[in-house]
Design an enzyme around this catalytic site. Structure first.
Site, PDB file in Angstrom:
ATOM      1  N   SER A 241       8.294  14.869   1.158  1.00 59.23           N
ATOM      2  CA  SER A 241       8.639  13.412   1.363  1.00 59.23           C
ATOM      3  C   SER A 241       7.662  12.726   1.104  1.00 59.23           C
ATOM      4  O   SER A 241       6.559  12.948   1.129  1.00 59.23           O
ATOM      5  CB  SER A 241       9.427  13.633   2.549  1.00 59.23           C
ATOM      6  OG  SER A 241      10.047  12.353   3.101  1.00 59.23           O
ATOM      7  N   CYS A 242       8.071  11.158   1.413  1.00 63.61           N
ATOM      8  CA  CYS A 242       6.996  10.217   1.603  1.00 63.61           C
ATOM      9  C   CYS A 242       7.738   8.904   1.713  1.00 63.61           C
ATOM     10  O   CYS A 242       8.525   9.178   2.534  1.00 63.61           O
ATOM     11  CB  CYS A 242       6.421  10.036  -0.035  1.00 63.61           C
ATOM     12  SG  CYS A 242       7.679   9.486  -1.309  1.00 63.61           S
ATOM     13  N   GLY A 243       7.327   7.715   1.162  1.00 62.86           N
ATOM     14  CA  GLY A 243       7.976   6.605   1.554  1.00 62.86           C
ATOM     15  C   GLY A 243       9.170   6.296   0.768  1.00 62.86           C
ATOM     16  O   GLY A 243      10.133   5.910   1.654  1.00 62.86           O
TER      17      GLY A 243
END
Length: 287
Positions: A241-243
């Site tokens: 995941s990330c932004g």
């Protein structure tokens, strides 16, 4: 004889040696966060590797959702890919400006739609320029491609699946955002989002996989060590995941180089999870 890639990562030397091959498609997949100017498309218009075409992550997306650059439908992606001159037998090399920020997202998108003949340029445009190699502002002409998408649903995770995973812990979750955003010591750039991380997730900022001086990827042993030091068990499946689903793919690419492909991406990422609502949020380092 068709052009074969030496691996999922190619050098600037390899690209320069094969740049005139007609079956080679070069994609500039550079991306910048909202509000940063000049935008990536303007950078591309000003200079890019000869023959390159701009893969617009925001345009090549699902526009029926309010979330940014979510994967499009297979039918839509077929059209996008063909419009870029990509055919199902094309050999594709992707780069971005810093080295590995968004090129991994383009690599992952192509593979998710069934195109495995794709590699990332090691060091990206940054290394290409540092070596004095040619760039141009001329937009290359090319014939429309013939592309058939074969979607792999196992490459993607939804919010519902990530919520279920908090209870089951069937997959490890690793977040590519900075440590400050992960721990909530720094607020999110996108307005309205809560700060913190998915409960139980690990953190490895995506730029930990590259040499800060050159933008080149670390060797595979160092990549594997970075993930292990972040707490990841390389024998267990992973959700990255990330932004907003872009730099998560840099982690997926790094894991791929380290020999690990049981990796999915949470496409909605923190832009979806961090909205006010019923998704649980942790702060601090999570340890």
């Amino acid at each position: 004889m068709s052009l074969s890639l030496p691996g999922s990562l190619v050098t600037t030397e390899w690209l320069a040696a094969h740049i005139d091959r007609p079956e080679l498609v070069i994609l500039d997949g550079s991306f910048k966060l909202p509000g940063v100017t000049p935008i990536a498309a303007d950078d591309f218009a000003a200079r890019h590797i000869p023959k390159a075409r701009f893969f617009d992550i925001d345009k090549i997306a699902d526009h029926e959702t309010s979330l940014p650059h979510m994967l499009p439908s297979p039918e839509s992606f077929e059209q996008y890919a063909a419009d870029l001159g990509i055919s199902s037998d094309s050999t594709v090399v992707v780069y971005d400006t810093p080295g590995l920020m968004s090129a991994g997202r383009v690599w992952w998108t192509l593979r998710t739609f069934g195109h495995d003949k794709v590699a990332v340029l090691d060091g990206g445009l940054r290394k290409w320029l540092a070596e004095g190699r040619p760039v141009t502002d001329k937009i290359a002409s090319f014939a429309r491609g013939v592309f058939q998408a074969h979607f792999n649903p196992g490459a993607v995770r939804s919010k519902a699946q990530v919520l279920e995973n908090i209870a089951s812990q069937a997959e490890q979750v690793i977040d590519a955002r900075s440590a400050a955003r992960f721990t909530a010591t720094e607020k999110e750039a996108r307005p309205g989002l809560r700060s913190g991380h998915i409960p139980g997730s690990l953190n490895l900022p995506f730029n930990a996989l590259t040499n800060p001086q050159t933008g080149e990827l670390l060797d595979t042993a160092s990549i594997a060590k970075a993930f292990e030091q972040a707490g990841l068990n390389l024998s267990e499946p992973v959700i990255a995941s990330c932004g907003s689903g872009v730099t998560a793919a840099a982690l997926a690419f790094g894991l791929h180089l380290a020999g690990k492909d049981d990796v999915a991406i949470y496409d909605g990422a923190w832009t979806e999870w961090g909205r006010p609502g019923d998704t649980p949020v942790e702060t601090g380092d999570g340890k």
